[in-house]
Write a protein that holds these residues in place. Structure first.
Motif, short mmCIF file in Angstrom:
data_model
loop_
_atom_site.label_atom_id
_atom_site.label_comp_id
_atom_site.label_asym_id
_atom_site.label_seq_id
_atom_site.Cartn_x
_atom_site.Cartn_y
_atom_site.Cartn_z
N ASP A 63 12.61 1.51 -7.43
CA ASP A 63 11.45 0.89 -6.89
C ASP A 63 11.66 -0.15 -5.92
O ASP A 63 10.71 -0.37 -5.05
N VAL A 64 12.85 -1.03 -5.93
CA VAL A 64 13.18 -1.90 -4.95
C VAL A 64 13.16 -1.45 -3.59
O VAL A 64 12.72 -1.90 -2.61
N PHE A 70 7.03 2.88 -5.93
CA PHE A 70 7.40 3.94 -6.92
C PHE A 70 6.46 4.00 -7.96
O PHE A 70 6.33 4.90 -8.72
N SER A 71 6.71 2.63 -8.75
CA SER A 71 6.11 2.13 -9.89
C SER A 71 4.58 2.03 -9.76
O SER A 71 3.73 2.12 -10.65
N GLN A 72 3.92 2.16 -8.40
CA GLN A 72 2.67 2.15 -8.21
C GLN A 72 1.96 3.68 -8.16
O GLN A 72 0.65 3.82 -7.87
N ALA A 73 3.02 4.52 -8.20
CA ALA A 73 2.56 5.94 -7.86
C ALA A 73 1.58 6.14 -6.45
O ALA A 73 0.53 6.60 -6.42
N PHE A 76 3.46 5.88 -0.65
CA PHE A 76 4.69 5.63 0.09
C PHE A 76 5.79 5.56 -1.29
O PHE A 76 6.71 4.88 -1.07
N ALA A 77 5.35 6.21 -2.38
CA ALA A 77 6.26 6.24 -3.56
C ALA A 77 7.87 6.60 -3.00
O ALA A 77 8.60 6.05 -3.74
N LEU A 78 8.00 7.38 -2.24
CA LEU A 78 9.33 8.08 -1.73
C LEU A 78 9.83 7.03 -0.73
O LEU A 78 11.06 7.24 -0.58
N GLY A 79 8.97 6.11 -0.34
CA GLY A 79 9.66 5.07 0.83
C GLY A 79 10.17 5.82 2.11
O GLY A 79 9.83 6.79 2.41
#
Length: 448
Positions: A63-64, A70-73, A76-79
């Motif tokens: 998540d960092v 990631f925790s927000q679904a 940009f979850a995969l960043g």
């Protein structure tokens, strides 16, 4: 302090530098905004269970790196992580694939082709990771979190496409920051994600010490002092170099070469104590994800034991293996990124030599020996910093989220990116005859 403030004021006097900083801040703001845009078809109010999954340990690390997406679904979850993975793969393939080796020697045109290969590989990696992330949502979120049927092809297909597009857009933002802004764009995207989680982590630690009376204010002050000392240690690790003296032959008026005895042509070859940077930790971290991921596919007792051992980033077994992998990967990455033989050949062609060492093969062997000697303390120091969060948790009972800022990838990235960005700003100031942000900066007077 006065000179430091004057240096910041001088930043805004340089139009190009001011515009670059504003472009960087604007693009970073766009990235942070996108990290809070939830995937279509998911109820943003039902993400508590996903946030609990990233409350500590490996989930928190993922998540960092995605800036909380990631925790927000989020879209940009995969960043930017698929792009980093692709870059690592391409870099490693450059050792064994002749075509990539050829491109590396072609200069700017070769670099553009390598970047294009990296982008395509990023898309492929994202297309693989996207369905995995959607599957994780199925397992983690309650059924009411999905506004449309989670089993429908439309939801799965659209979500994977959006996640892939989000990664490509984040990659584009990073490249634009590098070209039009200041600093390394990809690194800055990771940096703002790490910094975004820091206030929340510190508030949790402050609440634990002050409100819940878990140690009191004195222990909190000690923690902050230790944290600052670790930051100083990271700066020293990143900046430390071993200087190898070099002399160059000087051509006389008659055309003969003679050694410059006075040493006016003496220079240095700076060999970094930590030439591999943060890459060994990233490599080791990626390897540490694998056992838990594979064991999670099985319900056997042995598999569950492995999962519990390798998902606890503060456990003894995890950190011993982690430290050993960091030391191994430091030697490996240094060997492929520091071409001592090429350095020796370039030095010989330019008429330079190391005093007491013959040019050519002996110089290459000498540089390789020095790199091997300084890499060991560098790798050991890097491993200690990487496992230090586990130390403060076990000894000082620090909250897990705040402890992860005491070392590891997050702190080294913060320090490394900050130093790199300040150095770029410093070069603009010095080129315009201003005092730099760093203490070593000199006020350069214009030459008539």
């Amino acid at each position: 302090m006065k000179k430091f403030i004057e240096a910041f004021i001088n930043v805004w006097k340089i139009e190009e530098l001011k515009n670059r900083i504003l472009v960087t801040l604007g693009l970073l703001l766009v990235y942070r905004f996108g990290a809070h845009v939830t995937l279509p078809g998911i109820d943003a109010t039902q993400l508590n269970s996903l946030a609990d999954q990233t409350d500590g340990g490996i989930g928190w690390l993922i998540d960092v790196f995605t800036g909380g997406a990631f925790s927000q679904a989020s879209v940009f979850a995969l960043g930017i992580m698929p792009y980093i993975s692709a870059s690592i793969v391409v870099q490693l393939m450059g050792i064994a694939v002749p075509y990539l080796q050829k491109l590396q020697k072609e200069g700017e045109s070769g670099r553009k082709k390598i970047n294009q290969i990296t982008r395509w590989l990023t898309i492929l990696i994202t297309l693989v990771q996207g369905p995995g992330y959607i599957y994780n949502l199925y397992k983690t979120l309650p059924p009411q979190a999905f506004l449309i049927s989670s089993d429908s092809f439309l939801f799965i297909f659209s979500s994977v496409v959006i996640l892939t597009t989000g990664t490509i857009f984040a990659m584009w933002l990073g490249e634009k920051i590098t070209d039009k802004g200041i600093g390394n764009g990809i690194s800055l995207l990771i940096l703002v994600g790490i910094i975004a989680r820091m206030p929340q982590a510190f508030i949790q630690e402050f609440t634990s010490r002050m409100v819940e009376n878990n140690g009191g204010p004195m222990l909190l002050v000690i923690e902050i002092v230790i944290w600052l000392l670790i930051i100083i240690a990271c700066v020293l690790l990143i900046m430390a170099v071993r200087k190898i003296p070099v002399q160059y032959a000087r051509r006389t008026a008659s055309g003969d070469f003679e050694q410059d005895i006075a040493g006016n042509n003496r220079q240095w070859i700076p060999l970094k104590l930590n030439a591999a940077g943060v890459m060994p930790i990233i490599f080791a971290q990626a390897i540490m994800f694998i056992p838990a991921a594979l064991a999670g596919l099985s319900d056997a007792d042995a598999a569950q034991t492995i999962t519990s051992q390798f998902q606890n980033v503060f456990g003894l077994a995890y950190n011993i293996v982690f430290a050993l992998l960091i030391i191994i990967f430091t030697y490996f990455y240094t060997a492929i990124t520091v071409p001592t033989n090429k350095m020796a050949d370039d030095l010989k062609r330019s008429g330079g030599f190391i005093p007491g060492v013959r040019p050519g093969v002996e110089t290459g062997d000498y540089l390789d020996k020095i790199m091997s000697l300084i890499t060991f303390p560098g790798s050991l120091f890097l491993a200690i910093i990487a496992v230090f969060p586990a130390v403060v948790v076990s000894i000082m009972n620090v909250q897990s989220q705040w402890a992860l800022f005491y070392g590891g990838t997050s702190l080294l990235i913060m320090v490394g990116v900050a130093i790199d960005t300040i150095q770029q700003i410093n070069s603009y100031l010095l080129n315009r005859h201003y005092d730099g942000l760093m203490k070593s900066g000199k006020n350069r007077k214009a030459v008539a």
